[in-house]
Scaffold this motif. Structure first.
Motif, PDB file in Angstrom:
ATOM      1  N   UNK A  10      -0.451  19.483  -7.481  1.00  0.00           N
ATOM      2  CA  UNK A  10       1.017  19.644  -7.483  1.00  0.00           C
ATOM      3  C   UNK A  10       1.549  19.682  -8.918  1.00  0.00           C
ATOM      4  N   UNK A  11       2.430  20.642  -9.178  1.00  0.00           N
ATOM      5  CA  UNK A  11       3.065  20.776 -10.487  1.00  0.00           C
ATOM      6  C   UNK A  11       4.537  20.389 -10.438  1.00  0.00           C
ATOM      7  N   UNK A  12       5.216  20.850  -9.428  1.00  0.00           N
ATOM      8  CA  UNK A  12       6.652  20.550  -9.315  1.00  0.00           C
ATOM      9  C   UNK A  12       6.967  20.273  -7.856  1.00  0.00           C
ATOM     10  N   UNK A  13       7.190  18.983  -7.569  1.00  0.00           N
ATOM     11  CA  UNK A  13       7.595  18.564  -6.225  1.00  0.00           C
ATOM     12  C   UNK A  13       8.631  17.457  -6.381  1.00  0.00           C
ATOM     13  N   UNK A  14       9.895  17.792  -6.421  1.00  0.00           N
ATOM     14  CA  UNK A  14      10.934  16.773  -6.641  1.00  0.00           C
ATOM     15  C   UNK A  14      10.960  15.703  -5.563  1.00  0.00           C
ATOM     16  N   UNK A  15      10.555  16.041  -4.362  1.00  0.00           N
ATOM     17  CA  UNK A  15      10.536  15.038  -3.299  1.00  0.00           C
ATOM     18  C   UNK A  15       9.517  13.954  -3.543  1.00  0.00           C
ATOM     19  N   UNK A  16       8.413  14.280  -4.238  1.00  0.00           N
ATOM     20  CA  UNK A  16       7.378  13.290  -4.511  1.00  0.00           C
ATOM     21  C   UNK A  16       7.885  12.238  -5.492  1.00  0.00           C
ATOM     22  N   UNK A  17       8.632  12.665  -6.512  1.00  0.00           N
ATOM     23  CA  UNK A  17       9.187  11.697  -7.463  1.00  0.00           C
ATOM     24  C   UNK A  17      10.102  10.698  -6.760  1.00  0.00           C
ATOM     25  N   UNK A  18      10.943  11.191  -5.857  1.00  0.00           N
ATOM     26  CA  UNK A  18      11.813  10.298  -5.100  1.00  0.00           C
ATOM     27  C   UNK A  18      11.001   9.392  -4.183  1.00  0.00           C
ATOM     28  N   UNK A  19       9.913   9.924  -3.620  1.00  0.00           N
ATOM     29  CA  UNK A  19       9.081   9.125  -2.715  1.00  0.00           C
ATOM     30  C   UNK A  19       8.388   7.988  -3.477  1.00  0.00           C
ATOM     31  N   UNK A  20       7.928   8.253  -4.704  1.00  0.00           N
ATOM     32  CA  UNK A  20       7.273   7.212  -5.502  1.00  0.00           C
ATOM     33  C   UNK A  20       8.268   6.116  -5.868  1.00  0.00           C
ATOM     34  N   UNK A  29      17.285   6.400  -2.491  1.00  0.00           N
ATOM     35  CA  UNK A  29      16.203   7.333  -2.809  1.00  0.00           C
ATOM     36  C   UNK A  29      15.836   8.195  -1.607  1.00  0.00           C
ATOM     37  N   UNK A  30      16.074   7.689  -0.414  1.00  0.00           N
ATOM     38  CA  UNK A  30      15.853   8.509   0.779  1.00  0.00           C
ATOM     39  C   UNK A  30      16.787   9.705   0.783  1.00  0.00           C
ATOM     40  N   UNK A  31      18.000   9.526   0.251  1.00  0.00           N
ATOM     41  CA  UNK A  31      18.937  10.647   0.136  1.00  0.00           C
ATOM     42  C   UNK A  31      18.366  11.696  -0.811  1.00  0.00           C
ATOM     43  N   UNK A  32      17.858  11.250  -1.965  1.00  0.00           N
ATOM     44  CA  UNK A  32      17.257  12.186  -2.921  1.00  0.00           C
ATOM     45  C   UNK A  32      16.058  12.910  -2.313  1.00  0.00           C
ATOM     46  N   UNK A  33      15.259  12.169  -1.568  1.00  0.00           N
ATOM     47  CA  UNK A  33      14.080  12.777  -0.950  1.00  0.00           C
ATOM     48  C   UNK A  33      14.481  13.820   0.089  1.00  0.00           C
ATOM     49  N   UNK A  34      15.541  13.524   0.846  1.00  0.00           N
ATOM     50  CA  UNK A  34      16.004  14.497   1.841  1.00  0.00           C
ATOM     51  C   UNK A  34      16.597  15.728   1.166  1.00  0.00           C
ATOM     52  N   UNK A  74       0.810  -1.212   0.000  1.00  0.00           N
ATOM     53  CA  UNK A  74       0.000   0.000   0.000  1.00  0.00           C
ATOM     54  C   UNK A  74       0.848   1.268   0.000  1.00  0.00           C
ATOM     55  N   UNK A  75       2.142   1.141   0.205  1.00  0.00           N
ATOM     56  CA  UNK A  75       3.006   2.320   0.150  1.00  0.00           C
ATOM     57  C   UNK A  75       2.996   2.966  -1.241  1.00  0.00           C
ATOM     58  N   UNK A  76       2.890   2.150  -2.293  1.00  0.00           N
ATOM     59  CA  UNK A  76       2.950   2.692  -3.642  1.00  0.00           C
ATOM     60  C   UNK A  76       1.733   3.549  -3.973  1.00  0.00           C
ATOM     61  N   UNK A  77       0.498   3.080  -3.802  1.00  0.00           N
ATOM     62  CA  UNK A  77      -0.633   3.990  -4.068  1.00  0.00           C
ATOM     63  C   UNK A  77      -0.635   5.215  -3.179  1.00  0.00           C
ATOM     64  N   UNK A  78      -0.132   5.086  -1.966  1.00  0.00           N
ATOM     65  CA  UNK A  78      -0.046   6.264  -1.098  1.00  0.00           C
ATOM     66  C   UNK A  78       0.934   7.287  -1.659  1.00  0.00           C
TER      67      UNK A  78
END
Length: 446
Positions: free
Chosen positions: A107-117, A270-275, A53-57
């Motif tokens: 959302x239009x531009x959120x780089x953290x979301x791409x890393x989170x997905x 990817x956690x590094x990218x998200x941070x 369920x992490x992926x759809x979230x």
């Protein structure tokens, strides 16, 4: 006196199980029952479902966020003042006020979301690999419980044959002593061995009950009668491919444990990218419609409607150093995941080597013990003949019989250890579970 053979022991065990032979449980059936019944594997499946369920979230962070707010209030307004003549005045005003607001944020531009997905996808891969590891572990657990139960029953059969032989020897020694041709020592030595056998029989009977209970808890089915190893058809062979390096390479490529650790390493990267995305701006499209009625004391009975569409830019400037700290933390976690993967890869090579040697050396050990059983059987037969001729003592026969039984027991252990080596080796390289079980189950006879 007849010499007890492994075939005689097998026939004895089969005779004890004959009334319920149709209900015999084989390894494949035990594994299928454990797949459906074992609580730990059901818990692992539930854990994997939760992690998926992490992926759809994560994907939901890219979708529009719509919210509706509404309020409805009753207001009781009491006003006190003085008129131009200085007289106090007071009046009450009851009215209702309310508001409704509908907002949309895209959302239009959120780089953290791409890393989170991407991280969520890696975490789902991790959970799937961990579930496969637990499924492979179930194959091994069922195999261990099953063959422990078979070995315990083989030991019971051997002890029963040995006890019958001791009783026969004790009767012969007493008759010989009563006829004046024997010695009291012969009776005492046979009686001592018989008492020891009876004590061992009690211990082994308890172990049979324990192994049966263990298998029943694992499968949720009765395990009073099990399909035994068909020793006439059993022909152990070295693993194929025959090179250890090939098995290690297969394990490193397909091991569920390593797949899980690789996914964990990717998630840590990817956690590094998200941070690091905490330093970057975000851009959202926002739209809002709102309506209010009597929203203040000066606008009683008035209505207002408001509509807005626009962009919202958020530029982080300074957050007290928390983002930099989170980046350093993520880098340390990535290093830990990388080293854990390397340690597991090395440990996996050692385990593959151990099980590979268990199979290759198991072939030689089974053959050697089969020869040892034949030699011990011949030695026992010779000692019995020599005892009748007066050149050997009862103690010599007892020792020869003990060696024969020990060889039979060691042979049974070696056969089961070879089969467990096969289950373990193929499980380590992530082979098909049902095929792995079926390959071993083919050596059993119901």
């Amino acid at each position: 006196m007849p010499v007890p053979t492994l075939r005689a022991c097998a026939l004895l065990a089969a005779g004890l199980a004959a009334p319920a032979l149709a209900l015999a449980l084989d390894l494949r059936q035990a594994y299928e029952a454990a797949v459906a019944h074992d609580a730990s594997i059901r818990a692992a499946r539930a854990q994997a479902d939760a992690q998926r369920e992490r992926l759809p979230q994560a994907l939901s962070q890219r979708l529009p966020q719509v919210a509706l707010n509404a309020t409805r209030n009753h207001n009781d307004l009491t006003t006190r003042s003085t008129d131009p003549l200085g007289q106090p005045r007071r009046w009450n005003n009851d009215y209702y006020s309310g508001s409704q607001a509908l907002s949309l944020r895209q959302p239009l531009y959120r780089p953290g979301v791409s890393a989170q997905i991407a991280q969520a996808r890696a975490q789902v891969e991790d959970s799937n690999a961990l579930l496969e590891r637990d499924e492979q572990s179930l194959v091994v657990r069922v195999g261990e419980a099953y063959f422990d139960a078979l070995l315990a029953r083989d030991q019971v059969a051997l002890l029963q044959v040995q006890k019958a032989s001791h009783l026969s020897q004790l009767d012969a020694a007493r008759k010989s002593f009563a006829a004046g041709a024997g010695a009291r020592t012969d009776i005492d030595e046979v009686q001592s061995r018989l008492d020891m056998t009876l004590a061992q029989e009690l211990e082994v009977a308890q172990h049979v009950e324990f192994t049966q209970r263990r298998l029943e808890v694992l499968t949720g089915q009765g395990a009073a009668v099990l399909a035994g190893l068909d020793v006439q058809r059993f022909a152990p062979a070295p693993p194929q491919p025959a090179r250890l390096e090939d098995w290690i390479a297969r394990a490193e490529a397909a091991s569920p444990e390593l797949q899980a650790l690789r996914a964990q390493r990717e998630a840590a990267q990817l956690e590094v990218r998200k941070a690091e995305a905490g330093h970057l701006p975000t851009l959202d499209a926002v739209a809002q419609w709102s309506r209010s009625q009597s929203d203040s004391v000066t606008s009683i009975h008035s209505r207002h409607a408001h509509r807005s569409v626009g962009l919202q830019l958020n530029v982080p400037l300074y957050a007290g150093g928390v983002v930099s700290s989170q980046v350093r933390q993520a880098l340390a976690s990535e290093e830990r995941a990388r080293e854990a993967l390397e340690a597991a890869r090395r440990e996996l090579g050692v385990r593959v080597h151990q099980e590979f040697r268990a199979m290759t050396e198991g072939v030689l050990r089974v053959r050697a013990l089969e020869q040892a059983v034949r030699s011990a059987q011949q030695a026992l037969h010779s000692n019995q003949k020599s005892l009748q001729a007066g050149t050997r003592t009862t103690l010599d026969v007892l020792q020869a019989e003990q060696q024969h039984m020990a060889a039979l027991r060691d042979l049974a252990q070696a056969r089961y250890r070879y089969l467990m080596g096969q289950l373990n080796l193929r499980s380590l390289v992530g082979e098909d579970r049902a095929g792995n079980v079926a390959g071993v189950n083919g050596w059993l006879v119901r």
